[in-house]
Design a protein around this motif. Sequence first.
Motif, PDB file in Angstrom:
ATOM      1  N   TRP A 169       0.833  -1.205   0.000  1.00  0.00           N
ATOM      2  CA  TRP A 169       0.000   0.000   0.000  1.00  0.00           C
ATOM      3  C   TRP A 169       0.868   1.255   0.000  1.00  0.00           C
ATOM      4  N   ILE A 170       1.992   1.231   0.731  1.00  0.00           N
ATOM      5  CA  ILE A 170       2.922   2.359   0.693  1.00  0.00           C
ATOM      6  C   ILE A 170       3.444   2.551  -0.739  1.00  0.00           C
ATOM      7  N   GLU A 171       3.781   1.465  -1.400  1.00  0.00           N
ATOM      8  CA  GLU A 171       4.272   1.549  -2.776  1.00  0.00           C
ATOM      9  C   GLU A 171       3.227   2.175  -3.693  1.00  0.00           C
ATOM     10  N   GLY A 172       1.951   1.860  -3.454  1.00  0.00           N
ATOM     11  CA  GLY A 172       0.888   2.447  -4.271  1.00  0.00           C
ATOM     12  C   GLY A 172       0.844   3.962  -4.149  1.00  0.00           C
ATOM     13  N   VAL A 173       1.078   4.477  -2.936  1.00  0.00           N
ATOM     14  CA  VAL A 173       1.118   5.930  -2.744  1.00  0.00           C
ATOM     15  C   VAL A 173       2.333   6.513  -3.448  1.00  0.00           C
ATOM     16  N   LEU A 174       3.487   5.904  -3.240  1.00  0.00           N
ATOM     17  CA  LEU A 174       4.726   6.439  -3.819  1.00  0.00           C
ATOM     18  C   LEU A 174       4.692   6.416  -5.339  1.00  0.00           C
ATOM     19  N   ALA A 175       4.014   5.411  -5.909  1.00  0.00           N
ATOM     20  CA  ALA A 175       3.934   5.285  -7.365  1.00  0.00           C
ATOM     21  C   ALA A 175       2.824   6.141  -7.961  1.00  0.00           C
ATOM     22  N   GLY A 176       2.017   6.782  -7.118  1.00  0.00           N
ATOM     23  CA  GLY A 176       0.960   7.642  -7.623  1.00  0.00           C
ATOM     24  C   GLY A 176      -0.328   6.938  -7.985  1.00  0.00           C
ATOM     25  N   ARG A 177      -0.453   5.660  -7.615  1.00  0.00           N
ATOM     26  CA  ARG A 177      -1.707   4.947  -7.910  1.00  0.00           C
ATOM     27  C   ARG A 177      -2.817   5.344  -6.945  1.00  0.00           C
ATOM     28  N   MET A 178      -2.458   5.892  -5.820  1.00  0.00           N
ATOM     29  CA  MET A 178      -3.450   6.318  -4.831  1.00  0.00           C
ATOM     30  C   MET A 178      -2.884   7.494  -4.055  1.00  0.00           C
ATOM     31  N   ALA A 179      -3.767   8.215  -3.382  1.00  0.00           N
ATOM     32  CA  ALA A 179      -3.361   9.294  -2.491  1.00  0.00           C
ATOM     33  C   ALA A 179      -3.270   8.768  -1.062  1.00  0.00           C
ATOM     34  N   TRP A 180      -2.565   9.517  -0.212  1.00  0.00           N
ATOM     35  CA  TRP A 180      -2.457   9.102   1.188  1.00  0.00           C
ATOM     36  C   TRP A 180      -3.828   8.958   1.828  1.00  0.00           C
ATOM     37  N   GLU A 181      -4.736   9.862   1.493  1.00  0.00           N
ATOM     38  CA  GLU A 181      -6.047   9.782   2.117  1.00  0.00           C
ATOM     39  C   GLU A 181      -6.804   8.532   1.681  1.00  0.00           C
ATOM     40  N   ASP A 182      -6.570   8.078   0.431  1.00  0.00           N
ATOM     41  CA  ASP A 182      -7.175   6.813  -0.003  1.00  0.00           C
ATOM     42  C   ASP A 182      -6.736   5.673   0.904  1.00  0.00           C
ATOM     43  N   LEU A 183      -5.435   5.663   1.238  1.00  0.00           N
ATOM     44  CA  LEU A 183      -4.918   4.614   2.113  1.00  0.00           C
ATOM     45  C   LEU A 183      -5.498   4.746   3.522  1.00  0.00           C
ATOM     46  N   LEU A 184      -5.528   5.954   4.060  1.00  0.00           N
ATOM     47  CA  LEU A 184      -6.073   6.138   5.405  1.00  0.00           C
ATOM     48  C   LEU A 184      -7.531   5.689   5.473  1.00  0.00           C
ATOM     49  N   ILE A 185      -8.321   6.073   4.483  1.00  0.00           N
ATOM     50  CA  ILE A 185      -9.744   5.746   4.514  1.00  0.00           C
ATOM     51  C   ILE A 185      -9.988   4.277   4.182  1.00  0.00           C
ATOM     52  N   SER A 186      -9.019   3.612   3.574  1.00  0.00           N
ATOM     53  CA  SER A 186      -9.182   2.181   3.295  1.00  0.00           C
ATOM     54  C   SER A 186      -9.219   1.352   4.574  1.00  0.00           C
ATOM     55  N   PHE A 187      -8.699   1.894   5.666  1.00  0.00           N
ATOM     56  CA  PHE A 187      -8.589   1.192   6.945  1.00  0.00           C
ATOM     57  C   PHE A 187      -7.647  -0.013   6.855  1.00  0.00           C
ATOM     58  N   ARG A 188      -6.832  -0.068   5.815  1.00  0.00           N
ATOM     59  CA  ARG A 188      -5.845  -1.154   5.696  1.00  0.00           C
ATOM     60  C   ARG A 188      -4.558  -0.738   6.407  1.00  0.00           C
ATOM     61  N   LEU A 189      -4.708  -0.313   7.645  1.00  0.00           N
ATOM     62  CA  LEU A 189      -3.586   0.133   8.461  1.00  0.00           C
ATOM     63  C   LEU A 189      -4.057   0.211   9.900  1.00  0.00           C
ATOM     64  N   SER A 190      -3.111   0.335  10.810  1.00  0.00           N
ATOM     65  CA  SER A 190      -3.458   0.588  12.207  1.00  0.00           C
ATOM     66  C   SER A 190      -2.607   1.749  12.690  1.00  0.00           C
TER      67      SER A 190
END
Length: 521
Positions: free
Chosen positions: A397-418
Amino acid sequence: MPKVTFLGHAGIAVDAAAFHLLADPWLAPTGAFLGAWHQYPRNDHLDPAAVLDADWIAVSHEHLDHFDPWVLDRLPGRTRILIPRYPGPAFRERMAAASGGRQIIELTAWEKFPLDNRGSWITAIPELSPMCHDAAFLVVADGRGILHGNDARLTAAQARRAKHLAGGRLDLMAVQASGASWHPICYRYPAAEMAKISMDKRVSKLRAVQRLVRQTAPELAVPFAGPPCFLDAEVDHLNWVLGQEDGAFCDPEAAMEWLREHLPGQRWDAFKPGDAIDLDTGEITRDPVSAEFSFADADRADYLKRYAADRAPAIAGVMAMNPEPGPGLFDRFAAHFEYLGGLSDYFLRQISMTVRFEVTGPNGGVWDVDFGPDGVRVAAASEAVRPHYRITTAGRWIEGVLAGRMAWEDLLISFRLSLYRDPDVYNDYLVGLLKHANAPALEAVEEYETGRDESERITVSCDGARYDIPRYCPHAGEDLSVGAVVRDGRIHCLAHNFAFDLASGECVNARAANLTSRKVT
């Protein structure tokens, strides 16, 4: 005519004599936010050919349960896209990339944009603070006023102005009653504390809806825009939030019951995908498929099990699009944060803390990002450093942000993190830097916050004492004279749940400017 059809979540279709308009439709079979969120109840029985044959589509903001590229890809070429004009370019650029060459029109706040030659129009009403790129849509279709609130936390003054602009009458007001946030559900709290925080946020959200509707008195008020459900193994443990009595997220029917009890003179109703209302006659037509669905706790487990089995191939496809990262992840991570650190000195001063990232999986590690007034430093975690935030997530998921496939907020709202924070104080500037990640948007926040006029003040009473405070919340401009609760020596702003100590003015649960309160003697 006109008729409003509910499409599930925050999506509606408006059928007027001369046009078919969609607002925030979310229909993608892959759900949203890395396949973590799914429509609840499901809406895939709706006929996409009929729904998407639109003259206009209005999309309020870039959250993927509102901005649905799957929908955009299937619209007719004639469909024109309406979006609010925000200070930064991120939403406009994402929309341009997904629009397939369709015309995109940015709506200036409060300006009427014509939808036909018969007097129908639409306008966007953004939140006051540019920290929050959310907006409501006000539509007048064949003389009927519709306030489509989606995720926007409007102030009471904004809602009253919307009613006035619509001719003094709102025939339908749809308001989000389920704030689906990563706090507290992605945080590490003991069970009792998690339950208390969840219930506090649930009730605070319902009180905010009650206050907004009381100020506007629409002909019909509708709680909508959530919650989602979670279908794959990484996130399906979060479905406890859907509990009707004590879940963190409130479904429309549970919200309606609470709101009917607390604002009994108001007409309320709840709608499922495919349900429609004729705004001239008030006649409601219920969708026969959605009528079989129940939000009841007893029915949920079996429903979600079947739903998850149906969606498993689509979710697997999302996973395949986000493979494990290759070597050099740390270097790419460090370069990314060094870039962010150069965007705004103001944000760096407000963040002023260390965030520890625990990145799991191949080529991951434990890395500290130190935000300070002199810039950002990234290094391997040290036992000598006490981080204020800890964020744990998979390297894919971090790689997806760095590669521009998603924004940080997409990751935060995905809840695929703690997450964990110590002290347990929310830092809006950290989230703001990550989600905006562009200089114009950050500059707009700085200008808004440093240029506020605090000359208009009010007096509030608490525990026998009186305090002089600014009328408007220093965080995002909510009118505290009608949009706050005073108790236990604090004033709690209902817009974003920020709490300020009346004696000192300090925000006790988030990083925010001082309230500048003064005790009146």
